[in-house]
Design a protein around this motif. Structure first.
Motif, PDB file in Angstrom:
ATOM      1  N   GLU A 139      35.585  49.543  43.011  1.00  0.00           N
ATOM      2  CA  GLU A 139      34.146  49.430  42.746  1.00  0.00           C
ATOM      3  C   GLU A 139      33.809  48.079  42.110  1.00  0.00           C
ATOM      4  O   GLU A 139      32.716  47.558  42.275  1.00  0.00           O
ATOM      5  CB  GLU A 139      33.682  50.586  41.854  1.00  0.00           C
ATOM      6  CG  GLU A 139      32.194  50.692  41.699  1.00  0.00           C
ATOM      7  CD  GLU A 139      31.476  51.312  42.909  1.00  0.00           C
ATOM      8  OE1 GLU A 139      30.233  51.372  42.855  1.00  0.00           O
ATOM      9  OE2 GLU A 139      32.126  51.733  43.862  1.00  0.00           O
ATOM     10  N   ASN A 140      34.768  47.490  41.392  1.00  0.00           N
ATOM     11  CA  ASN A 140      34.568  46.156  40.817  1.00  0.00           C
ATOM     12  C   ASN A 140      34.250  45.137  41.904  1.00  0.00           C
ATOM     13  O   ASN A 140      33.418  44.250  41.713  1.00  0.00           O
ATOM     14  CB  ASN A 140      35.815  45.698  40.059  1.00  0.00           C
ATOM     15  CG  ASN A 140      36.009  46.404  38.737  1.00  0.00           C
ATOM     16  OD1 ASN A 140      35.301  47.334  38.395  1.00  0.00           O
ATOM     17  ND2 ASN A 140      37.000  45.969  37.993  1.00  0.00           N
ATOM     18  N   PHE A 141      34.915  45.254  43.058  1.00  0.00           N
ATOM     19  CA  PHE A 141      34.727  44.291  44.143  1.00  0.00           C
ATOM     20  C   PHE A 141      33.418  44.526  44.881  1.00  0.00           C
ATOM     21  O   PHE A 141      32.804  43.583  45.365  1.00  0.00           O
ATOM     22  CB  PHE A 141      35.935  44.317  45.078  1.00  0.00           C
ATOM     23  CG  PHE A 141      37.187  43.876  44.376  1.00  0.00           C
ATOM     24  CD1 PHE A 141      37.474  42.532  44.219  1.00  0.00           C
ATOM     25  CD2 PHE A 141      38.041  44.806  43.807  1.00  0.00           C
ATOM     26  CE1 PHE A 141      38.612  42.118  43.531  1.00  0.00           C
ATOM     27  CE2 PHE A 141      39.171  44.407  43.115  1.00  0.00           C
ATOM     28  CZ  PHE A 141      39.449  43.059  42.979  1.00  0.00           C
ATOM     29  N   VAL A 142      32.977  45.773  44.934  1.00  0.00           N
ATOM     30  CA  VAL A 142      31.651  46.076  45.499  1.00  0.00           C
ATOM     31  C   VAL A 142      30.584  45.418  44.630  1.00  0.00           C
ATOM     32  O   VAL A 142      29.679  44.750  45.132  1.00  0.00           O
ATOM     33  CB  VAL A 142      31.429  47.608  45.589  1.00  0.00           C
ATOM     34  CG1 VAL A 142      30.001  47.928  45.997  1.00  0.00           C
ATOM     35  CG2 VAL A 142      32.434  48.241  46.549  1.00  0.00           C
ATOM     36  N   LEU A 143      30.707  45.589  43.320  1.00  0.00           N
ATOM     37  CA  LEU A 143      29.756  44.979  42.383  1.00  0.00           C
ATOM     38  C   LEU A 143      29.787  43.458  42.503  1.00  0.00           C
ATOM     39  O   LEU A 143      28.737  42.810  42.561  1.00  0.00           O
ATOM     40  CB  LEU A 143      30.055  45.409  40.954  1.00  0.00           C
ATOM     41  CG  LEU A 143      29.194  44.762  39.869  1.00  0.00           C
ATOM     42  CD1 LEU A 143      27.720  45.121  40.045  1.00  0.00           C
ATOM     43  CD2 LEU A 143      29.689  45.151  38.486  1.00  0.00           C
ATOM     44  N   ALA A 144      30.985  42.859  42.540  1.00  0.00           N
ATOM     45  CA  ALA A 144      31.109  41.400  42.642  1.00  0.00           C
ATOM     46  C   ALA A 144      30.447  40.884  43.913  1.00  0.00           C
ATOM     47  O   ALA A 144      29.801  39.834  43.902  1.00  0.00           O
ATOM     48  CB  ALA A 144      32.576  40.988  42.595  1.00  0.00           C
ATOM     49  N   LYS A 145      30.576  41.609  44.997  1.00  0.00           N
ATOM     50  CA  LYS A 145      29.928  41.222  46.260  1.00  0.00           C
ATOM     51  C   LYS A 145      28.408  41.296  46.100  1.00  0.00           C
ATOM     52  O   LYS A 145      27.688  40.386  46.487  1.00  0.00           O
ATOM     53  CB  LYS A 145      30.397  42.134  47.388  1.00  0.00           C
ATOM     54  CG  LYS A 145      29.808  41.833  48.716  1.00  0.00           C
ATOM     55  CD  LYS A 145      30.867  41.237  49.606  1.00  0.00           C
ATOM     56  CE  LYS A 145      30.319  41.009  50.983  1.00  0.00           C
ATOM     57  NZ  LYS A 145      30.441  39.637  51.387  1.00  0.00           N
ATOM     58  N   ASP A 146      27.928  42.371  45.489  1.00  0.00           N
ATOM     59  CA  ASP A 146      26.486  42.560  45.308  1.00  0.00           C
ATOM     60  C   ASP A 146      25.879  41.583  44.306  1.00  0.00           C
ATOM     61  O   ASP A 146      24.684  41.316  44.349  1.00  0.00           O
ATOM     62  CB  ASP A 146      26.182  43.997  44.876  1.00  0.00           C
ATOM     63  CG  ASP A 146      26.460  45.016  45.983  1.00  0.00           C
ATOM     64  OD1 ASP A 146      26.699  44.602  47.140  1.00  0.00           O
ATOM     65  OD2 ASP A 146      26.446  46.226  45.682  1.00  0.00           O
TER      66      ASP A 146
END
Length: 188
Positions: A139-146
């Motif tokens: 989920e950290n990488f989803v947030l970083a993308k967003d």
């Protein structure tokens, strides 16, 4: 003589180019049209901390609504890696500011490393005595993308008590600059 001739030719071209009898290709001119905006679709996030707690929040047009902090604390999202020297240099500043504004300010560090063993993350937290939440997982990488498709670290995002986005910081940031914006985030 040549300069005078070039100057006269330039003036003649200027006046003939500006002639209102000139024609143009209307197909090359953009037409004005009304574009209907799509309604904003919020995204729900659930970041997992190293001690298996969940930090939940939703994106809004203005920023993020943090379930546990909304109306209570300004939040700094710190996207970092354990191997990153500027990230490590930020830790003492974060600890000092978090302690100074403990009733009104929280830091959430988002680990930007894939497949980092939990034991290594815990060793890092213990080594630097990090007192604020550190999140791990996909989920950290989803947030970083967003957050703008983060490619370089550290990047930090400050939100007010009401979740309004205040400021983005890239790289090392001075304590004075962070504190200036933290005060704004707390007051808003």
């Amino acid at each position: 003589m040549i300069k005078t001739l070039v100057g006269l030719l330039s003036i003649m071209l200027l006046f003939t180019a500006c002639d209102n009898k000139s024609s143009f290709d209307e197909s090359l001119v953009a037409k004005t049209e009304v574009v209907e905006e799509k309604p904003f679709e919020p995204v729900d996030y659930a970041l997992t901390t190293v001690d298996a707690k969940i930090i939940e929040f939703q994106s809004t047009p203005e920023g993020f609504n943090f379930n546990d902090y909304k109306g209570k604390k300004a939040v700094l999202i710190d996207v970092f890696a354990t191997w990153c020297p500027p990230c490590i240099e930020d830790i003492p500043v974060f600890k000092e500011l978090r302690e100074k504004y403990k009733d009104d300010f929280e830091i959430v560090s988002v680990l930007f490393e894939k497949d980092k063993p939990l034991e290594e993350v815990l060793e890092f937290i213990n080594k630097y005595n990090i007192p604020y939440p550190v999140t791990i997982g996909e989920e950290n990488f989803v947030l970083a993308k967003d957050l703008g498709d983060i490619q370089k670290i550290p990047e930090k995002f400050l939100f007010s008590k009401d979740g309004e986005f205040i400021k983005k910081f890239v790289g090392n940031t001075s304590k004075e600059s962070l504190e200036q914006y933290i005060k704004i985030a707390i007051e808003n």
